[in-house]
Motif scaffolding. Sequence first.
Motif, PDB file in Angstrom:
ATOM      1  N   ALA A 162      -8.485  -3.275   7.956  1.00 39.57           N
ATOM      2  CA  ALA A 162      -9.826  -3.240   7.385  1.00 39.57           C
ATOM      3  C   ALA A 162     -10.092  -4.527   6.624  1.00 39.57           C
ATOM      4  O   ALA A 162      -9.194  -5.087   5.992  1.00 39.57           O
ATOM      5  CB  ALA A 162      -9.987  -2.035   6.469  1.00 39.57           C
ATOM      6  N   SER A 163     -11.311  -5.020   6.677  1.00 41.74           N
ATOM      7  CA  SER A 163     -11.663  -6.252   5.966  1.00 41.74           C
ATOM      8  C   SER A 163     -11.666  -6.005   4.463  1.00 41.74           C
ATOM      9  O   SER A 163     -11.755  -4.863   3.993  1.00 41.74           O
ATOM     10  CB  SER A 163     -13.043  -6.730   6.403  1.00 41.74           C
ATOM     11  OG  SER A 163     -14.038  -5.832   5.949  1.00 41.74           O
TER      12      SER A 163
ATOM     13  N   GLN B  66      -9.843   1.921  14.893  1.00 39.69           N
ATOM     14  CA  GLN B  66      -9.168   1.300  16.028  1.00 39.69           C
ATOM     15  C   GLN B  66      -7.818   0.702  15.621  1.00 39.69           C
ATOM     16  O   GLN B  66      -7.241  -0.115  16.321  1.00 39.69           O
ATOM     17  CB  GLN B  66     -10.068   0.219  16.631  1.00 39.69           C
ATOM     18  CG  GLN B  66     -11.323   0.794  17.273  1.00 39.69           C
ATOM     19  CD  GLN B  66     -12.236  -0.274  17.856  1.00 39.69           C
ATOM     20  OE1 GLN B  66     -11.946  -1.451  17.770  1.00 39.69           O
ATOM     21  NE2 GLN B  66     -13.336   0.156  18.439  1.00 39.69           N
ATOM     22  N   SER B  67      -7.328   1.156  14.465  1.00 36.00           N
ATOM     23  CA  SER B  67      -6.023   0.728  13.945  1.00 36.00           C
ATOM     24  C   SER B  67      -5.961  -0.767  13.681  1.00 36.00           C
ATOM     25  O   SER B  67      -4.892  -1.381  13.752  1.00 36.00           O
ATOM     26  CB  SER B  67      -4.898   1.138  14.923  1.00 36.00           C
ATOM     27  OG  SER B  67      -4.862   2.534  15.073  1.00 36.00           O
ATOM     28  N   LEU B  68      -7.120  -1.371  13.371  1.00 37.96           N
ATOM     29  CA  LEU B  68      -7.158  -2.777  12.987  1.00 37.96           C
ATOM     30  C   LEU B  68      -7.175  -2.876  11.458  1.00 37.96           C
ATOM     31  O   LEU B  68      -7.662  -1.956  10.784  1.00 37.96           O
ATOM     32  CB  LEU B  68      -8.402  -3.460  13.567  1.00 37.96           C
ATOM     33  CG  LEU B  68      -8.520  -3.453  15.096  1.00 37.96           C
ATOM     34  CD1 LEU B  68      -9.872  -4.009  15.510  1.00 37.96           C
ATOM     35  CD2 LEU B  68      -7.401  -4.268  15.721  1.00 37.96           C
TER      36      LEU B  68
ATOM     37  N   SER C 179      -3.149   2.142  18.074  1.00 40.64           N
ATOM     38  CA  SER C 179      -4.407   2.172  18.828  1.00 40.64           C
ATOM     39  C   SER C 179      -4.397   3.217  19.931  1.00 40.64           C
ATOM     40  O   SER C 179      -5.424   3.829  20.226  1.00 40.64           O
ATOM     41  CB  SER C 179      -4.693   0.788  19.419  1.00 40.64           C
ATOM     42  OG  SER C 179      -3.627   0.371  20.252  1.00 40.64           O
TER      43      SER C 179
ATOM     44  N   ARG D 187     -18.584  -2.795  11.913  1.00 39.67           N
ATOM     45  CA  ARG D 187     -17.127  -2.799  11.899  1.00 39.67           C
ATOM     46  C   ARG D 187     -16.551  -2.124  10.668  1.00 39.67           C
ATOM     47  O   ARG D 187     -15.319  -2.023  10.550  1.00 39.67           O
ATOM     48  CB  ARG D 187     -16.602  -4.240  11.956  1.00 39.67           C
ATOM     49  CG  ARG D 187     -17.065  -5.067  13.133  1.00 39.67           C
ATOM     50  CD  ARG D 187     -16.782  -4.432  14.467  1.00 39.67           C
ATOM     51  NE  ARG D 187     -15.389  -4.032  14.636  1.00 39.67           N
ATOM     52  CZ  ARG D 187     -14.931  -3.473  15.749  1.00 39.67           C
ATOM     53  NH1 ARG D 187     -15.749  -3.236  16.758  1.00 39.67           N
ATOM     54  NH2 ARG D 187     -13.660  -3.129  15.843  1.00 39.67           N
TER      55      ARG D 187
ATOM     56  N   GLU E 132     -17.071   3.250  19.591  1.00 34.12           N
ATOM     57  CA  GLU E 132     -17.604   1.884  19.584  1.00 34.12           C
ATOM     58  C   GLU E 132     -18.885   1.740  20.391  1.00 34.12           C
ATOM     59  O   GLU E 132     -19.792   0.997  20.002  1.00 34.12           O
ATOM     60  CB  GLU E 132     -16.560   0.898  20.108  1.00 34.12           C
ATOM     61  CG  GLU E 132     -16.998  -0.545  19.973  1.00 34.12           C
ATOM     62  CD  GLU E 132     -15.843  -1.511  20.096  1.00 34.12           C
ATOM     63  OE1 GLU E 132     -16.038  -2.709  19.811  1.00 34.12           O
ATOM     64  OE2 GLU E 132     -14.733  -1.072  20.458  1.00 34.12           O
TER      65      GLU E 132
ATOM     66  N   ILE F  36     -18.340  -9.356   7.221  1.00 38.49           N
ATOM     67  CA  ILE F  36     -18.073  -8.369   8.256  1.00 38.49           C
ATOM     68  C   ILE F  36     -19.376  -7.764   8.745  1.00 38.49           C
ATOM     69  O   ILE F  36     -20.316  -7.552   7.965  1.00 38.49           O
ATOM     70  CB  ILE F  36     -17.141  -7.252   7.738  1.00 38.49           C
ATOM     71  CG1 ILE F  36     -16.784  -6.271   8.873  1.00 38.49           C
ATOM     72  CG2 ILE F  36     -17.775  -6.524   6.580  1.00 38.49           C
ATOM     73  CD1 ILE F  36     -15.801  -5.200   8.462  1.00 38.49           C
TER      74      ILE F  36
ATOM     75  N   ASP G  16     -13.074  -0.838  12.570  1.00 40.36           N
ATOM     76  CA  ASP G  16     -11.801  -1.547  12.424  1.00 40.36           C
ATOM     77  C   ASP G  16     -10.682  -0.593  12.036  1.00 40.36           C
ATOM     78  O   ASP G  16      -9.565  -0.669  12.559  1.00 40.36           O
ATOM     79  CB  ASP G  16     -11.925  -2.651  11.369  1.00 40.36           C
ATOM     80  CG  ASP G  16     -12.636  -3.880  11.914  1.00 40.36           C
ATOM     81  OD1 ASP G  16     -12.894  -3.927  13.134  1.00 40.36           O
ATOM     82  OD2 ASP G  16     -12.938  -4.784  11.129  1.00 40.36           O
ATOM     83  N   THR G  17     -10.975   0.320  11.119  1.00 42.84           N
ATOM     84  CA  THR G  17      -9.967   1.281  10.684  1.00 42.84           C
ATOM     85  C   THR G  17      -9.651   2.282  11.783  1.00 42.84           C
ATOM     86  O   THR G  17      -8.480   2.576  12.056  1.00 42.84           O
ATOM     87  CB  THR G  17     -10.452   2.031   9.431  1.00 42.84           C
ATOM     88  OG1 THR G  17     -10.772   1.085   8.412  1.00 42.84           O
ATOM     89  CG2 THR G  17      -9.376   2.968   8.916  1.00 42.84           C
TER      90      THR G  17
END
Length: 393
Positions: free
Chosen positions: A205-206, A201-203, A37, A194, A267, A190, A198-199
């Motif tokens: 991905a759903s 922000q290094s989260l 992140s 997002r 964001e 989702i 999500d991707t």
Amino acid sequence: MSTHTEHYHFLDLVRAIGILQVVLFHVVFGVFSYGGSDAALALIEQLPTWMTFAWQPFGVDAIFLVSSFLLTSTLLDEHTRLGRIDVRSFVLKRLSRILPLYYLALLLFQLGSPFDPLQFALSAVFLGVTLGVGNVIPVGWSMEVMMLFFLLMPALLTLILKCTRPLLILGLAILITTGSRVAYLHISDISAGRVFLDTYQSLPASDAAKHLYYHPWFRLPPFLVGMGLAIAYYRASSSAVKHSWRGLGFAGLFMIIICCYPPVHIEDAWLYRLPEPVLVVYFGSSITIFSVGLSMVIWNSLVFGAKWMSPLGQACKTISQCIFGIYLFHMPFLALAAVMVLRSTDRAQLATISVAQTWMIFTLTAIFSIIFAQLLLRYIEIPIMKLLRRLSS
């Protein structure tokens, strides 16, 4: 009117820009994927607004569209000459074009990763991502999409040509596939906002975001638009005058810019203040909007010519000819270029990357990949392709 050579010069340009944008996107993607992140936020702050297109993965859609246009044009020529499409010959040519480098990449990437027999077997038959186990090759999903569509293309085109209004049928197919993307995003678990964030922000991905991006069905619009463009141009070629409006190209360029420049990586950007239904429609239909815009630009180049392309023609042709090699093998060169530029293998260094370093990594990756792909084309791809075609004949 444009010449046949000018046609292909412009299409080579589109494919060259497409593959280079893919490389640049993967440079950006690599920073926030491997740096975490902190690196993602640092890169978002660093890259200027004019580089927003680097966050958008539309390069592969440009490649899909041009490939579909070229192959459909070839099949249309064959259908006119023979009254039918030689499915066996078409399939053998596609397999001989794709399999040599694909299997080489499959073996090399498998050597560097844990062995999963099921994933390896499904990757070998272009079904790994489709069936949810992933592909051994980092960019293997797109090769699966291309292969599956190309194998179905002769039958699909034959059915379409039997209709009195093939373009209307294709238009409906494009609307259906685009509508399915929108509907899937609407009913998914989702928020549309997002899908990218999500991707970036290094989260993780759903599942919905992954399906929308990787699943072959959801990536059909560029292929269908390419088929429609080929049929429309083939029909227009039979008349003495190809009607068009020069402003069509500018309208298409405007649509491309609309797709490539929304700040999807920020964001608190204006984009994410739009109502959820608007975001659902936009993110669900963006690849179709981009593909239609690109087809309008290509149409004008076909009708009015692209003489300005002549100085760039050979360079673009060089990149276009070895596009599979660049696409399949640029990831290792990206890692090498990052180590060379940052002079470190520490992932924390990615949080300090500058705009100049980003472009240096991209430039080195592109140069290394093109040189390696040219060697593959000359010593592996062409010899094996000729051998397979000779044996099959």
